[in-house]
Scaffold this motif. Structure first.
Motif, mmCIF file in Angstrom:
data_model
loop_
_atom_site.group_PDB
_atom_site.id
_atom_site.type_symbol
_atom_site.label_atom_id
_atom_site.label_comp_id
_atom_site.label_asym_id
_atom_site.label_seq_id
_atom_site.Cartn_x
_atom_site.Cartn_y
_atom_site.Cartn_z
ATOM 1 N N GLU A 88 65.213 29.087 75.922
ATOM 2 C CA GLU A 88 65.929 28.013 75.224
ATOM 3 C C GLU A 88 66.942 28.579 74.245
ATOM 4 O O GLU A 88 67.820 27.853 73.775
ATOM 5 C CB GLU A 88 64.938 27.115 74.494
ATOM 6 C CG GLU A 88 63.999 26.383 75.438
ATOM 7 C CD GLU A 88 63.044 25.451 74.733
ATOM 8 O OE1 GLU A 88 62.759 24.373 75.283
ATOM 9 O OE2 GLU A 88 62.580 25.809 73.624
ATOM 10 N N LEU A 97 73.185 30.047 82.825
ATOM 11 C CA LEU A 97 74.320 29.671 81.984
ATOM 12 C C LEU A 97 74.855 28.285 82.337
ATOM 13 O O LEU A 97 75.559 27.667 81.543
ATOM 14 C CB LEU A 97 75.444 30.708 82.119
ATOM 15 C CG LEU A 97 75.088 32.151 81.755
ATOM 16 C CD1 LEU A 97 76.297 33.051 81.943
ATOM 17 C CD2 LEU A 97 74.581 32.250 80.321
ATOM 18 N N ALA A 98 74.545 27.830 83.551
ATOM 19 C CA ALA A 98 75.053 26.533 84.005
ATOM 20 C C ALA A 98 74.005 25.431 83.957
ATOM 21 O O ALA A 98 74.304 24.277 84.254
ATOM 22 C CB ALA A 98 75.597 26.671 85.437
ATOM 23 N N LYS A 99 72.774 25.781 83.589
ATOM 24 C CA LYS A 99 71.711 24.772 83.537
ATOM 25 C C LYS A 99 71.965 23.776 82.413
ATOM 26 O O LYS A 99 72.590 24.105 81.399
ATOM 27 C CB LYS A 99 70.353 25.446 83.330
ATOM 28 C CG LYS A 99 69.799 26.118 84.571
ATOM 29 C CD LYS A 99 68.407 26.681 84.293
ATOM 30 C CE LYS A 99 67.809 27.309 85.529
ATOM 31 N NZ LYS A 99 66.452 27.875 85.269
ATOM 32 N N TRP A 100 71.462 22.578 82.581
ATOM 33 C CA TRP A 100 71.592 21.555 81.539
ATOM 34 C C TRP A 100 70.251 20.856 81.353
ATOM 35 O O TRP A 100 69.602 20.538 82.353
ATOM 36 C CB TRP A 100 72.672 20.545 81.935
ATOM 37 C CG TRP A 100 73.136 19.763 80.743
ATOM 38 C CD1 TRP A 100 72.698 18.536 80.342
ATOM 39 C CD2 TRP A 100 74.098 20.176 79.785
ATOM 40 N NE1 TRP A 100 73.329 18.153 79.196
ATOM 41 C CE2 TRP A 100 74.201 19.147 78.834
ATOM 42 C CE3 TRP A 100 74.887 21.317 79.619
ATOM 43 C CZ2 TRP A 100 75.062 19.221 77.744
ATOM 44 C CZ3 TRP A 100 75.734 21.391 78.541
ATOM 45 C CH2 TRP A 100 75.814 20.355 77.623
ATOM 46 N N ARG A 133 71.731 22.911 78.216
ATOM 47 C CA ARG A 133 72.042 24.333 78.114
ATOM 48 C C ARG A 133 71.294 24.977 76.956
ATOM 49 O O ARG A 133 71.163 24.397 75.872
ATOM 50 C CB ARG A 133 73.544 24.519 77.919
ATOM 51 C CG ARG A 133 73.981 25.964 77.760
ATOM 52 C CD ARG A 133 75.495 26.038 77.635
ATOM 53 N NE ARG A 133 76.123 25.692 78.892
ATOM 54 C CZ ARG A 133 77.281 25.023 78.993
ATOM 55 N NH1 ARG A 133 77.891 24.617 77.902
ATOM 56 N NH2 ARG A 133 77.790 24.761 80.175
ATOM 57 N N THR A 135 83.543 28.374 76.166
ATOM 58 C CA THR A 135 82.634 27.329 76.643
ATOM 59 C C THR A 135 81.726 26.870 75.511
ATOM 60 O O THR A 135 81.170 27.690 74.780
ATOM 61 C CB THR A 135 81.777 27.856 77.804
ATOM 62 O OG1 THR A 135 82.628 28.299 78.867
ATOM 63 C CG2 THR A 135 80.851 26.766 78.329
ATOM 64 N N MET A 168 78.304 28.620 73.857
ATOM 65 C CA MET A 168 78.246 30.052 74.132
ATOM 66 C C MET A 168 79.164 30.789 73.161
ATOM 67 O O MET A 168 80.352 30.493 73.083
ATOM 68 C CB MET A 168 78.667 30.357 75.578
ATOM 69 C CG MET A 168 77.797 29.666 76.599
ATOM 70 S SD MET A 168 78.136 30.212 78.280
ATOM 71 C CE MET A 168 77.160 29.007 79.201
#
Length: 295
Positions: free
Chosen positions: A123, A173-176, A178, A213, A216
């Motif tokens: 997380e 990095l693309a999971k939501w 995030r 982004t 990040m």
């Protein structure tokens, strides 16, 4: 404290027996694809040089693909389908390769799977990188260049597997929703053109994209800083879902996953100091753009 022997996944899994898994299936798959592409090319009456020009890739890369030494990317297969009029065969192969890449996430070396599993459910992740770009931020070209220069030399099959596994890790990095990510990278890494300038420039451009982004944060530790909290070496702080924060460190052929909270607090203090000593995120992106413009 929990200790895991071996090396970790970001600055390199060095000096270690190559074959942690049976790679015969991987190598046979790549060779079969290469033979099919070669057969279609020859049927079309094209030399490797002519074919490479038509699809927009180098002759050496086409040769490596036909020998089963490189994994053909979807873009190459789509272009080859058009040039060779393959009747949809190469598009089907592209789907097969995507499925093979999905399986690559379980093809980490045994000594790294523990950390990789925790990283996949994190997380929050904070990474101090002193020697190389963090594995989660590496482009495919940079990762391949790093593995190709590894000593002892790795086989082509192992290189392909390691690159695929590293790229598969980046799906987090693309999971939501995030996770929260921050990286502090030493400026020396930005100025060391590993793999050649073209590879390095692509890596720097990727940093600009990631650093822009939301959620990040990339910061650069300048070379001229007279106070530096990270000289003890790189480390990672991660908080897996439902677990306390832990640390991860590695050097040469040894790595440790740190769960002792007193040691984790020390790493936290160091990371906080590093962030205060580094350029701000905005200044860091400006520096990356400046380095890109120097060539």
């Amino acid at each position: 404290m929990t200790e895991v022997r071996g090396t970790g996944g970001d600055s390199g899994d060095v000096a270690r027996p190559q074959l942690d898994e049976d790679l015969s299936e991987v190598s046979d798959f790549l060779r079969a694809i290469g033979k099919q592409i070669k057969l279609l090319r020859e049927r079309a009456g094209l030399t490797q040089k002519e074919f490479a020009k038509e699809v927009g890739y180098t002759e050496s890369l086409i040769g490596a693909v036909e020998q089963g030494k490189r994994t053909p990317q979807r873009e190459l297969l789509v272009a080859a389908e058009r040039v060779l009029d393959a009747g949809g065969l190469l598009l089907i192969i592209a789907d097969d390769i995507e499925r093979a890449k999905a399986k690559a996430r379980v093809r980490h070396p045994e000594w790294f799977r523990g950390y990789a599993g925790l990283e996949a459910i994190c997380e929050e992740l904070n990474d101090w990188s002193l020697w190389d770009f963090p594995g989660l931020l590496q482009t495919e070209a940079h990762a391949r260049a790093i593995y190709e220069m590894r000593q002892p030399v790795l086989s082509e099959e192992v290189i392909e597997m390691r690159v695929a596994a590293r790229l598969a890790r980046q799906e987090i990095l693309a999971k939501w929703p995030r996770a929260m990510f921050s990286w502090v990278i030493d400026e020396s890494v930005l100025r060391r053109p590993m793999g050649g300038w073209d590879v390095h420039a692509g890596q720097l451009r990727h940093l600009l994209e990631v650093g822009s982004t939301r959620g990040m944060v990339i910061q650069v530790m300048p070379l001229n800083r007279t106070d530096h909290a990270g000289m003890g070496g790189p480390f990672i702080l991660l908080t897996p879902k439902g677990r306390s924060q832990m640390g991860y460190i590695e050097v040469q052929t040894s790595s440790r996953l740190i769960t002792d909270q007193s040691e984790v607090r020390i790493l936290n203090a160091r990371y906080s100091t590093l962030r205060s000593q580094a350029h701000t995120p905005e200044e860091s992106l400006s520096l990356i753009e400046k380095i890109l413009g120097e060539r």
